[in-house]
Design a protein around this motif. Sequence first.
Motif, mmCIF file in Angstrom:
data_model
loop_
_atom_site.group_PDB
_atom_site.id
_atom_site.type_symbol
_atom_site.label_atom_id
_atom_site.label_comp_id
_atom_site.label_asym_id
_atom_site.label_seq_id
_atom_site.Cartn_x
_atom_site.Cartn_y
_atom_site.Cartn_z
ATOM 1 N N MET A 1 -56.208 51.315 7.204
ATOM 2 C CA MET A 1 -57.235 50.018 7.420
ATOM 3 C C MET A 1 -56.949 49.004 6.749
ATOM 4 O O MET A 1 -56.724 47.990 6.835
ATOM 5 N N LEU A 2 -56.969 49.405 5.171
ATOM 6 C CA LEU A 2 -56.460 48.108 4.352
ATOM 7 C C LEU A 2 -55.395 48.882 3.325
ATOM 8 O O LEU A 2 -55.592 49.677 2.698
ATOM 9 N N LYS A 3 -54.309 48.001 3.228
ATOM 10 C CA LYS A 3 -53.379 48.504 2.327
ATOM 11 C C LYS A 3 -53.042 47.200 1.488
ATOM 12 O O LYS A 3 -52.504 46.156 1.949
ATOM 13 N N LEU A 4 -52.739 47.565 0.216
ATOM 14 C CA LEU A 4 -52.308 46.558 -0.785
ATOM 15 C C LEU A 4 -50.965 46.943 -1.151
ATOM 16 O O LEU A 4 -50.892 48.024 -1.649
ATOM 17 N N THR A 33 -63.417 54.267 4.627
ATOM 18 C CA THR A 33 -63.539 54.595 3.152
ATOM 19 C C THR A 33 -64.700 53.625 2.377
ATOM 20 O O THR A 33 -64.726 52.614 2.620
ATOM 21 N N PHE A 34 -65.224 54.337 1.360
ATOM 22 C CA PHE A 34 -65.859 53.423 0.485
ATOM 23 C C PHE A 34 -65.062 53.706 -0.916
ATOM 24 O O PHE A 34 -64.995 54.502 -1.412
ATOM 25 N N PHE A 35 -64.537 52.387 -1.224
ATOM 26 C CA PHE A 35 -63.466 52.301 -2.067
ATOM 27 C C PHE A 35 -64.096 51.579 -3.377
ATOM 28 O O PHE A 35 -64.674 50.413 -3.016
ATOM 29 N N THR A 36 -64.026 51.992 -4.324
ATOM 30 C CA THR A 36 -64.725 51.245 -5.744
ATOM 31 C C THR A 36 -63.404 50.818 -6.795
ATOM 32 O O THR A 36 -62.592 51.721 -7.021
ATOM 33 N N MET A 37 -63.581 49.618 -7.030
ATOM 34 C CA MET A 37 -62.672 49.129 -8.330
ATOM 35 C C MET A 37 -63.755 49.024 -9.496
ATOM 36 O O MET A 37 -64.694 48.466 -9.526
ATOM 37 N N LEU A 38 -63.066 49.957 -10.482
ATOM 38 C CA LEU A 38 -64.228 50.135 -11.644
ATOM 39 C C LEU A 38 -63.381 49.506 -12.778
ATOM 40 O O LEU A 38 -62.126 50.089 -13.112
ATOM 41 N N GLY A 39 -63.892 48.887 -13.760
ATOM 42 C CA GLY A 39 -63.268 48.578 -15.066
ATOM 43 C C GLY A 39 -64.185 47.521 -15.740
ATOM 44 O O GLY A 39 -65.235 46.911 -15.302
ATOM 45 N N ILE A 160 -72.832 41.378 7.029
ATOM 46 C CA ILE A 160 -72.324 42.320 8.280
ATOM 47 C C ILE A 160 -72.829 41.654 9.604
ATOM 48 O O ILE A 160 -72.293 42.275 10.495
ATOM 49 N N VAL A 161 -73.160 40.548 9.577
ATOM 50 C CA VAL A 161 -73.812 40.093 10.815
ATOM 51 C C VAL A 161 -72.606 39.853 11.979
ATOM 52 O O VAL A 161 -72.800 39.937 13.222
ATOM 53 N N HIS A 162 -71.458 39.415 11.499
ATOM 54 C CA HIS A 162 -70.473 39.302 12.373
ATOM 55 C C HIS A 162 -69.489 40.617 12.739
ATOM 56 O O HIS A 162 -68.425 40.492 13.159
ATOM 57 N N ARG A 163 -70.342 41.732 12.384
ATOM 58 C CA ARG A 163 -69.600 42.914 12.522
ATOM 59 C C ARG A 163 -68.127 43.225 11.834
ATOM 60 O O ARG A 163 -67.043 43.617 12.756
ATOM 61 N N PRO A 164 -67.930 42.761 10.533
ATOM 62 C CA PRO A 164 -66.655 42.902 10.030
ATOM 63 C C PRO A 164 -66.128 44.267 10.042
ATOM 64 O O PRO A 164 -66.887 45.406 10.046
ATOM 65 N N LYS A 165 -64.668 44.295 9.964
ATOM 66 C CA LYS A 165 -64.279 45.717 9.756
ATOM 67 C C LYS A 165 -64.303 46.232 8.390
ATOM 68 O O LYS A 165 -64.137 47.516 7.929
ATOM 69 N N LEU A 166 -64.191 45.016 7.573
ATOM 70 C CA LEU A 166 -63.980 45.279 5.868
ATOM 71 C C LEU A 166 -65.253 44.630 5.340
ATOM 72 O O LEU A 166 -65.273 43.529 5.788
ATOM 73 N N ALA A 199 -65.407 49.824 2.995
ATOM 74 C CA ALA A 199 -66.183 49.167 1.933
ATOM 75 C C ALA A 199 -65.209 48.903 0.803
ATOM 76 O O ALA A 199 -64.782 50.071 0.193
ATOM 77 N N VAL A 200 -65.124 47.701 0.124
ATOM 78 C CA VAL A 200 -64.361 47.567 -1.065
ATOM 79 C C VAL A 200 -65.486 47.242 -2.026
ATOM 80 O O VAL A 200 -66.029 46.100 -1.861
ATOM 81 N N TYR A 201 -65.627 48.008 -3.109
ATOM 82 C CA TYR A 201 -67.043 47.793 -3.967
ATOM 83 C C TYR A 201 -66.599 47.481 -5.529
ATOM 84 O O TYR A 201 -65.526 48.324 -5.842
ATOM 85 N N VAL A 202 -67.218 46.605 -6.072
ATOM 86 C CA VAL A 202 -66.779 46.424 -7.402
ATOM 87 C C VAL A 202 -67.871 46.529 -8.426
ATOM 88 O O VAL A 202 -69.086 46.097 -8.009
#
Length: 369
Positions: A1-4, A33-39, A160-166, A199-202
């Motif tokens: 879905m998301l690749k860096l 996936t619920f992905f979190t960047m923590l730091g 979320i109003v425009h129904r994003p994928k990410l 979701a990419v959560y910080v």
Amino acid sequence: MLKLDNVSKVYPAGKNEYAGGIRNADFNLEPGTFFTMLGPSGCGKTTTLRCIAGLEEPDKGRILLDGRPIFDGAAGVSVPMHRRNIGMVFQSYAIWPHMSVFENVAFPLKVSKAERYSTAEIDKAVHGALEVVGLGGYGARSATQLSGGQQQRIALARAIVHRPKLLLLDEPLSNLDATLREGMRTELKRLQTELGITAVYVTHDQTEALAMSDVIAVIQKGHVQQFGTPQDIYFRPANEFVAGFIGHTNILRGKSLGGSADAVTVEIGGGVRIRCHADADQRSGETVGVSIRPENIVLAGGHEVANENNNRLIGRVGSVSFLGNVLHYVVTVGDQAMQVESNPDRRFEPGSEVALSFAPRHGRVLPVA
Ligand SMILES: Nc1ncnc2c1ncn2[C@@H]1O[C@H](COP(=O)(O)OP(=O)(O)OP(=O)(O)O)[C@@H](O)[C@H]1O
Ligand SMILES: [Mg+2]
């Protein structure tokens, strides 16, 4: 879905400072996936989000959304922000005070260049989004009449109003009080699962990260230190930094005397040897850190031997505090202050000699950070 793919964005360094940004970020996320960047503050979390959103251009690397490159440094590809179909909630959630709740949420649809929406479509989408965040019927209110938590939800509805994928979320709960924060945490997670959104959560809050995420990246000074599940990160930290950042831990420095992964011997100060666990076989002679969580240490009287198979260190109680479910001790062992959490049934007073006992598998050998 998301690749860096090896994404870097490094800012010019100021005087006597290291150059901020993110270096060689590599992530690959499955849909949903619920992905979190923590730091810690300044480690590069927002920078990474901004690169994904298209608010910032990376120096190099590739970003793929759904298999399609939205950024490719080598090929000169950079899809503009409004064509990436990404929703974002900013660190300061940026609600427009002069607009109604409805207008705030409708904004991305009205200015959308990617697609034209009819009034009826906008109406439906906005009411749907407000319903999802529990603000159905609040559309006509002025945004400033709402509480912090409600404003937070508007920001979410707008994302979320425009129904994003990410969905990108930059510390969305940091302005809320503890109770509201916990409630929103659960709600956000429910929403993400229900919508099946990636979701990419910080956050820099480790409890939040452990509670919400499927996968976590722990970042320090622009470098990803570990990428893994909450369990991986907590029980199998890659190095001293990760171990110290996630939960409390004691780090004992020592010299490895080698051994197979599940039976490594480490010599700590004063010639004391302990048996520990590592991820791989260890060479002799290397300086290592041994991480021992406070909850994995059992205290006994200085003369008692509870379990012969455990490591046993002798120390003196410096302080003890009652935290309700546990007693929290600071115990001095040699010249090291160690934290211990134990059952309140038995209490050792400051000054008493105690034996600290822990199983070899609870002493994790880590590379020195
Ligand atoms: N536009 C910029 N120009 C120069 N340096 C920048 C710029 N933006 C960010 N930085 C630096 O890059 C580093 C990372 O910043 P970033 O905003 O990504 O941190 P963060 O992890 O989001 O921190 P916080 O938790 O405080 O929000 C910091 O040292 C910051 O000073
Ligand atoms: Mg930030």
